[in-house]
Design a protein around this motif. Structure first.
Motif, PDB file in Angstrom:
ATOM      1  N   PRO A  66      42.197  47.700  40.943  1.00 30.67           N
ATOM      2  CA  PRO A  66      41.311  47.519  42.102  1.00 30.67           C
ATOM      3  C   PRO A  66      39.819  47.656  41.787  1.00 30.67           C
ATOM      4  CG  PRO A  66      43.156  48.930  42.705  1.00 30.67           C
ATOM      5  CD  PRO A  66      43.232  48.701  41.210  1.00 30.67           C
ATOM      6  N   ASN A  67      39.458  48.366  40.702  1.00 30.26           N
ATOM      7  CA  ASN A  67      38.039  48.528  40.365  1.00 30.26           C
ATOM      8  C   ASN A  67      37.469  47.305  39.645  1.00 30.26           C
ATOM      9  OD1 ASN A  67      39.121  48.766  37.777  1.00 30.26           O
ATOM     10  ND2 ASN A  67      38.027  50.657  37.286  1.00 30.26           N
ATOM     11  N   GLY A  68      38.283  46.240  39.475  1.00 30.40           N
ATOM     12  CA  GLY A  68      37.816  45.018  38.831  1.00 30.40           C
ATOM     13  C   GLY A  68      38.137  44.929  37.356  1.00 30.40           C
ATOM     14  N   ALA A  69      38.709  45.977  36.781  1.00 34.65           N
ATOM     15  CA  ALA A  69      39.054  45.981  35.364  1.00 34.65           C
ATOM     16  C   ALA A  69      40.313  45.157  35.105  1.00 34.65           C
ATOM     17  CB  ALA A  69      39.278  47.410  34.882  1.00 34.65           C
ATOM     18  N   ASP A  70      40.356  44.530  33.944  1.00 32.02           N
ATOM     19  CA  ASP A  70      41.563  43.863  33.462  1.00 32.02           C
ATOM     20  C   ASP A  70      41.526  43.882  31.944  1.00 32.02           C
ATOM     21  OD1 ASP A  70      40.385  41.327  32.371  1.00 32.02           O
ATOM     22  OD2 ASP A  70      39.913  40.948  34.460  1.00 32.02           O
ATOM     23  N   LEU A  71      42.645  43.535  31.332  1.00 35.64           N
ATOM     24  CA  LEU A  71      42.735  43.506  29.871  1.00 35.64           C
ATOM     25  C   LEU A  71      43.233  42.144  29.437  1.00 35.64           C
ATOM     26  CD1 LEU A  71      44.418  46.980  29.289  1.00 35.64           C
ATOM     27  CD2 LEU A  71      42.072  46.367  28.720  1.00 35.64           C
ATOM     28  N   ALA A  72      42.764  41.676  28.307  1.00 37.41           N
ATOM     29  CA  ALA A  72      43.235  40.403  27.766  1.00 37.41           C
ATOM     30  C   ALA A  72      44.723  40.519  27.450  1.00 37.41           C
ATOM     31  CB  ALA A  72      42.462  40.046  26.502  1.00 37.41           C
ATOM     32  N   PRO A  73      45.515  39.515  27.808  1.00 37.99           N
ATOM     33  CA  PRO A  73      46.947  39.566  27.481  1.00 37.99           C
ATOM     34  C   PRO A  73      47.181  39.744  25.977  1.00 37.99           C
ATOM     35  CG  PRO A  73      46.468  37.677  28.893  1.00 37.99           C
ATOM     36  CD  PRO A  73      45.162  38.301  28.522  1.00 37.99           C
TER      37      PRO A  73
END
Length: 107
Positions: A65-72
C-alpha cells in the motif's frame, strides 16, 4: 523471444518469507529480507507491514500500500539463487559477479 517473467502466485509464510509461483512454471520459497532496504522498503521488515502485500497482476509482482514493489527477477533470484542451472541467467541479469568481462547494459 523470452516471455516477461511474472509472479503468478504468492503466499505469505511468515516474517519476510513467501512461497512463489512464476509464469514459467517454477515455484519456490523466497526470503525477501535482504531486498528490504531504503526508505520505502525498510519499513516492510516489520511482519505486520510486510504481510500487507498484494499480487499485482498488471506488474506481475507483489506491491504494498505504500507504493513499494519489487522486480519479479529479484524475487526469482531470491527463490532460486542456489540453482546451478540458473547461474548464467543471474549473472546476465546482474545479480551475480561476472567471472569474465560482460558487454551490454548493466543494472
Amino acid at each position: 523471444m523470452t516471455p516477461v517473467l511474472k509472479l503468478s502466485t504468492v503466499v505469505h509464510l511468515g516474517g519476510t518469507r513467501i512461497s512463489v509461483g512464476f509464469n514459467n512454471g517454477r515455484s519456490g520459497i523466497a526470503d525477501l529480507r535482504e531486498l528490504l532496504q531504503g526508505p520505502l522498503l525498510a519499513p516492510l521488515r516489520s511482519a505486520d507491514r510486510f504481510q500487507e502485500f498484494e499480487l499485482n497482476p498488471e506488474l506481475g509482482t507483489i506491491a504494498w500500500p505504500n507504493g513499494a514493489d519489487l522486480a519479479p527477477e529479484a524475487i526469482y533470484f531470491q527463490a532460486f539463487r542456489s540453482d546451478q542451472n540458473l547461474q548464467s541467467t543471474f549473472q546476465r541479469w546482474g545479480y551475480l559477479g561476472a567471472s569474465a568481462p560482460r558487454s551490454g547494459s548493466q543494472r
